[in-house]
Design a protein around this motif. Structure first.
Motif, PDB file in Angstrom:
ATOM      1  N   ARG A 171      -4.192   1.626  15.118  1.00  0.00           N
ATOM      2  CA  ARG A 171      -5.384   1.703  14.274  1.00  0.00           C
ATOM      3  C   ARG A 171      -5.036   1.862  12.795  1.00  0.00           C
ATOM      4  O   ARG A 171      -5.801   1.453  11.922  1.00  0.00           O
ATOM      5  CB  ARG A 171      -6.255   2.879  14.734  1.00  0.00           C
ATOM      6  N   VAL A 172      -3.891   2.474  12.481  1.00  0.00           N
ATOM      7  CA  VAL A 172      -3.546   2.768  11.081  1.00  0.00           C
ATOM      8  C   VAL A 172      -2.296   2.011  10.637  1.00  0.00           C
ATOM      9  O   VAL A 172      -1.737   2.314   9.576  1.00  0.00           O
ATOM     10  CB  VAL A 172      -3.330   4.285  10.892  1.00  0.00           C
ATOM     11  N   LYS A 173      -1.854   1.059  11.423  1.00  0.00           N
ATOM     12  CA  LYS A 173      -0.618   0.346  11.096  1.00  0.00           C
ATOM     13  C   LYS A 173      -0.700  -0.339   9.735  1.00  0.00           C
ATOM     14  O   LYS A 173       0.269  -0.328   8.948  1.00  0.00           O
ATOM     15  CB  LYS A 173      -0.305  -0.676  12.184  1.00  0.00           C
ATOM     16  N   THR A 174      -1.833  -0.930   9.414  1.00  0.00           N
ATOM     17  CA  THR A 174      -1.979  -1.621   8.128  1.00  0.00           C
ATOM     18  C   THR A 174      -1.831  -0.657   6.959  1.00  0.00           C
ATOM     19  O   THR A 174      -1.169  -0.962   5.960  1.00  0.00           O
ATOM     20  CB  THR A 174      -3.351  -2.318   8.069  1.00  0.00           C
ATOM     21  N   HIS A 175      -2.402   0.518   7.068  1.00  0.00           N
ATOM     22  CA  HIS A 175      -2.304   1.505   5.992  1.00  0.00           C
ATOM     23  C   HIS A 175      -0.887   2.062   5.878  1.00  0.00           C
ATOM     24  O   HIS A 175      -0.440   2.389   4.760  1.00  0.00           O
ATOM     25  CB  HIS A 175      -3.299   2.636   6.243  1.00  0.00           C
ATOM     26  N   VAL A 176      -0.194   2.168   6.988  1.00  0.00           N
ATOM     27  CA  VAL A 176       1.201   2.619   6.943  1.00  0.00           C
ATOM     28  C   VAL A 176       2.068   1.613   6.200  1.00  0.00           C
ATOM     29  O   VAL A 176       2.926   1.981   5.370  1.00  0.00           O
ATOM     30  CB  VAL A 176       1.725   2.860   8.371  1.00  0.00           C
ATOM     31  N   GLU A 177       1.852   0.341   6.442  1.00  0.00           N
ATOM     32  CA  GLU A 177       2.627  -0.686   5.754  1.00  0.00           C
ATOM     33  C   GLU A 177       2.297  -0.721   4.261  1.00  0.00           C
ATOM     34  O   GLU A 177       3.184  -0.919   3.426  1.00  0.00           O
ATOM     35  CB  GLU A 177       2.347  -2.050   6.394  1.00  0.00           C
ATOM     36  N   ASN A 178       1.031  -0.538   3.923  1.00  0.00           N
ATOM     37  CA  ASN A 178       0.662  -0.512   2.503  1.00  0.00           C
ATOM     38  C   ASN A 178       1.310   0.666   1.778  1.00  0.00           C
ATOM     39  O   ASN A 178       1.754   0.539   0.636  1.00  0.00           O
ATOM     40  CB  ASN A 178      -0.858  -0.433   2.365  1.00  0.00           C
ATOM     41  N   PHE A 179       1.367   1.804   2.445  1.00  0.00           N
ATOM     42  CA  PHE A 179       2.014   2.972   1.846  1.00  0.00           C
ATOM     43  C   PHE A 179       3.502   2.714   1.624  1.00  0.00           C
ATOM     44  O   PHE A 179       4.063   3.049   0.575  1.00  0.00           O
ATOM     45  CB  PHE A 179       1.811   4.187   2.753  1.00  0.00           C
ATOM     46  N   LYS A 180       4.142   2.128   2.587  1.00  0.00           N
ATOM     47  CA  LYS A 180       5.589   1.861   2.461  1.00  0.00           C
ATOM     48  C   LYS A 180       5.878   0.911   1.315  1.00  0.00           C
ATOM     49  O   LYS A 180       6.766   1.168   0.482  1.00  0.00           O
ATOM     50  CB  LYS A 180       6.104   1.269   3.774  1.00  0.00           C
ATOM     51  N   SER A 181       5.162  -0.199   1.220  1.00  0.00           N
ATOM     52  CA  SER A 181       5.434  -1.181   0.173  1.00  0.00           C
ATOM     53  C   SER A 181       5.136  -0.610  -1.209  1.00  0.00           C
ATOM     54  O   SER A 181       5.872  -0.875  -2.177  1.00  0.00           O
ATOM     55  CB  SER A 181       4.603  -2.433   0.416  1.00  0.00           C
ATOM     56  N   THR A 182       4.089   0.206  -1.332  1.00  0.00           N
ATOM     57  CA  THR A 182       3.763   0.808  -2.628  1.00  0.00           C
ATOM     58  C   THR A 182       4.824   1.811  -3.044  1.00  0.00           C
ATOM     59  O   THR A 182       5.226   1.860  -4.219  1.00  0.00           O
ATOM     60  CB  THR A 182       2.388   1.498  -2.545  1.00  0.00           C
ATOM     61  N   CYS A 183       5.286   2.620  -2.114  1.00  0.00           N
ATOM     62  CA  CYS A 183       6.301   3.633  -2.423  1.00  0.00           C
ATOM     63  C   CYS A 183       7.591   2.993  -2.931  1.00  0.00           C
ATOM     64  O   CYS A 183       8.175   3.442  -3.922  1.00  0.00           O
ATOM     65  CB  CYS A 183       6.564   4.473  -1.175  1.00  0.00           C
ATOM     66  N   ILE A 184       8.041   1.944  -2.291  1.00  0.00           N
ATOM     67  CA  ILE A 184       9.311   1.312  -2.676  1.00  0.00           C
ATOM     68  C   ILE A 184       9.173   0.515  -3.966  1.00  0.00           C
ATOM     69  O   ILE A 184      10.044   0.561  -4.851  1.00  0.00           O
ATOM     70  CB  ILE A 184       9.812   0.418  -1.528  1.00  0.00           C
ATOM     71  N   SER A 185       8.078  -0.229  -4.116  1.00  0.00           N
ATOM     72  CA  SER A 185       7.912  -1.098  -5.292  1.00  0.00           C
ATOM     73  C   SER A 185       7.749  -0.291  -6.573  1.00  0.00           C
ATOM     74  O   SER A 185       8.250  -0.683  -7.635  1.00  0.00           O
ATOM     75  CB  SER A 185       6.715  -2.016  -5.093  1.00  0.00           C
ATOM     76  N   GLN A 186       7.050   0.827  -6.518  1.00  0.00           N
ATOM     77  CA  GLN A 186       6.875   1.623  -7.726  1.00  0.00           C
ATOM     78  C   GLN A 186       8.190   2.240  -8.192  1.00  0.00           C
ATOM     79  O   GLN A 186       8.461   2.307  -9.403  1.00  0.00           O
ATOM     80  CB  GLN A 186       5.827   2.725  -7.464  1.00  0.00           C
ATOM     81  N   GLY A 187       9.021   2.708  -7.256  1.00  0.00           N
ATOM     82  CA  GLY A 187      10.329   3.230  -7.654  1.00  0.00           C
ATOM     83  C   GLY A 187      11.207   2.159  -8.258  1.00  0.00           C
ATOM     84  O   GLY A 187      11.934   2.399  -9.230  1.00  0.00           O
ATOM     85  N   LYS A 188      11.149   0.955  -7.683  1.00  0.00           N
ATOM     86  CA  LYS A 188      11.942  -0.148  -8.217  1.00  0.00           C
ATOM     87  C   LYS A 188      11.466  -0.559  -9.610  1.00  0.00           C
ATOM     88  O   LYS A 188      12.274  -0.937 -10.470  1.00  0.00           O
ATOM     89  CB  LYS A 188      11.869  -1.332  -7.266  1.00  0.00           C
ATOM     90  N   GLN A 189      10.175  -0.470  -9.859  1.00  0.00           N
ATOM     91  CA  GLN A 189       9.632  -0.818 -11.166  1.00  0.00           C
ATOM     92  C   GLN A 189      10.188   0.081 -12.258  1.00  0.00           C
ATOM     93  O   GLN A 189      10.524  -0.383 -13.356  1.00  0.00           O
ATOM     94  CB  GLN A 189       8.103  -0.713 -11.116  1.00  0.00           C
ATOM     95  N   LEU A 190      10.306   1.381 -11.977  1.00  0.00           N
ATOM     96  CA  LEU A 190      10.853   2.302 -12.965  1.00  0.00           C
ATOM     97  C   LEU A 190      12.341   2.057 -13.208  1.00  0.00           C
ATOM     98  O   LEU A 190      12.829   2.171 -14.344  1.00  0.00           O
ATOM     99  CB  LEU A 190      10.630   3.748 -12.501  1.00  0.00           C
ATOM    100  N   GLN A 191      13.038   1.694 -12.164  1.00  0.00           N
ATOM    101  CA  GLN A 191      14.464   1.416 -12.349  1.00  0.00           C
ATOM    102  C   GLN A 191      14.698   0.123 -13.123  1.00  0.00           C
ATOM    103  O   GLN A 191      15.631   0.034 -13.921  1.00  0.00           O
ATOM    104  CB  GLN A 191      15.156   1.358 -10.989  1.00  0.00           C
ATOM    105  N   ASP A 192      13.865  -0.865 -12.892  1.00  0.00           N
ATOM    106  CA  ASP A 192      14.000  -2.108 -13.650  1.00  0.00           C
ATOM    107  C   ASP A 192      13.726  -1.885 -15.134  1.00  0.00           C
ATOM    108  O   ASP A 192      14.289  -2.588 -15.991  1.00  0.00           O
ATOM    109  CB  ASP A 192      13.045  -3.170 -13.103  1.00  0.00           C
ATOM    110  N   ALA A 193      12.877  -0.906 -15.436  1.00  0.00           N
ATOM    111  CA  ALA A 193      12.584  -0.600 -16.837  1.00  0.00           C
ATOM    112  C   ALA A 193      13.653   0.276 -17.472  1.00  0.00           C
ATOM    113  O   ALA A 193      13.627   0.489 -18.692  1.00  0.00           O
ATOM    114  CB  ALA A 193      11.230   0.096 -16.938  1.00  0.00           C
ATOM    115  N   GLY A 194      14.615   0.754 -16.674  1.00  0.00           N
ATOM    116  CA  GLY A 194      15.680   1.598 -17.221  1.00  0.00           C
ATOM    117  C   GLY A 194      15.218   3.009 -17.544  1.00  0.00           C
ATOM    118  O   GLY A 194      15.900   3.732 -18.286  1.00  0.00           O
TER     119      GLY A 194
END
Length: 331
Positions: free
Chosen positions: A220-243
């Motif tokens: 029932r919540v699989k879609t929300h779990v995947e959205n949380f995972k992708s957001t968590c990883i992408s935001q951290g990568k965005q800060l690292q790309d900005a140095g």
């Protein structure tokens, strides 16, 4: 025969032989003579008197007594002369003159009403206030918009492109801009991540007799779990790309706690998304510590927070050794 008996006899005879005459009038005639004597009214006479009265409804009587007469101006005969002269030479106004007077009063009372507000007369003070308001509106509309408000309407991509073009045209501004760059604010990033975490718990079904962490609830919540995972990883990568290494470390430590507050499922295979978040954050933390250049106190504070994070998941424990090396290099 007494006078009272005689009066009753005359009354009854008049009623029998003269039905067209009013009983009250007959009684009045019979008793109006000099020899008539006042006598109390009998029940029969009271009934006759009530029958002779004009019967009207209470509503009609109230309307006739309290409602003033209404003259319909439209039904007046306007073909009549405005006035007539009587035989005595006096001037007598007719119905048309009265109607004309009413019409004049109506025209005077409605002359203040106009479809155009500019043509309708109004008090002097109101006109001046309206004129001042129009002038003030014109003055405010002609004022130029500040550069800060214009920049706030642009997106982050437009602002980045604008600032990049200015630095390319004026290379001497590059050093000044680098010194003036503020520390990235990760507040909106954490709010976004917390939003997806709450969506997981909102979508969980209410299970009274079984576990809320079984396979049925996970689907029932699989879609929300995947959205949380992708957001968590992408935001951290965005800060690292900005140095922004310092902001990246702060984000990793806060996101680590947020990931730890997500559900643990009964099936181990369903926890892959959560473990993937921990693994990527630990990798980003290693890189951020190596690339960062902070003071000794800042590294000591990060070390204490990393030791607390190990209790949630031990994948971040190698980062503590890297922080120790950084502290040893700083004298």
């Amino acid at each position: 025969m007494s006078q009272q008996t005689l009066a009753h006899f005359v009354l009854e005879r008049n009623i029998r032989h003269s039905p067209r005459r009013s009983p009250l009038r007959t009684l009045h005639t019979s008793l109006s003579g000099s020899d008539a004597v006042a006598s109390p009214m009998s029940p029969d006479e009271e009934v006759i008197r009530q029958r002779g009265q004009i019967r009207t409804s209470p509503r009609k009587r109230a309307f006739q007594t309290s409602t003033p007469a209404i003259t319909d101006i439209g039904l007046l005969d306007t073909s009549l002369d405005t006035s007539t002269t009587s035989s005595s030479g006096s001037h007598t106004p007719t119905r048309k003159s009265a109607a004309d007077g009413v019409r004049k009063r109506l025209m005077l009372s409605t002359s203040y009403i106009s479809s155009d507000p500019e043509d309708s007369p109004c008090p002097k003070g109101l006109t001046q206030s309206a004129a001042k308001k129009r002038k003030s509106n014109k003055g405010t509309s002609e004022m130029p918009v500040s550069i800060n408000k214009r920049l706030s309407a642009l997106s982050s991509e437009q602002l980045t492109e604008l600032l990049g073009n200015l630095i390319n045209k004026h290379p001497d501004l590059k050093e000044e801009v680098e010194k003036s760059l503020p520390k990235p604010d990760i507040g909106h990033l954490m709010d976004n991540l917390e939003y997806f975490r709450k969506n997981i718990f909102k979508s969980l079904p209410n299970s009274r007799w079984g576990s809320s962490r079984d396979a049925f609830c996970f689907r029932r919540v699989k879609t929300h779990v995947e959205n949380f995972k992708s957001t968590c990883i992408s935001q951290g990568k965005q800060l690292q790309d900005a140095g922004s290494w310092e902001a990246s470390l702060e984000y990793i430590l806060q996101a680590w706690e947020c990931v730890g507050n997500t559900p643990d499922w009964d099936n181990v295979a369903h926890n892959k998304s959560k473990e993937m978040c921990f693994r990527n954050l630990a990798t980003q933390c290693k890189k951020s510590i190596k690339e960062s250049s902070l003071d000794k106190d800042a590294y000591i504070s990060i070390k204490d927070r990393l030791e607390e994070a190990v209790s949630t998941n031990n994948q971040i424990s190698p980062c503590i050794e890297i922080v120790d090396k950084k502290i040893q290099k700083i004298k």
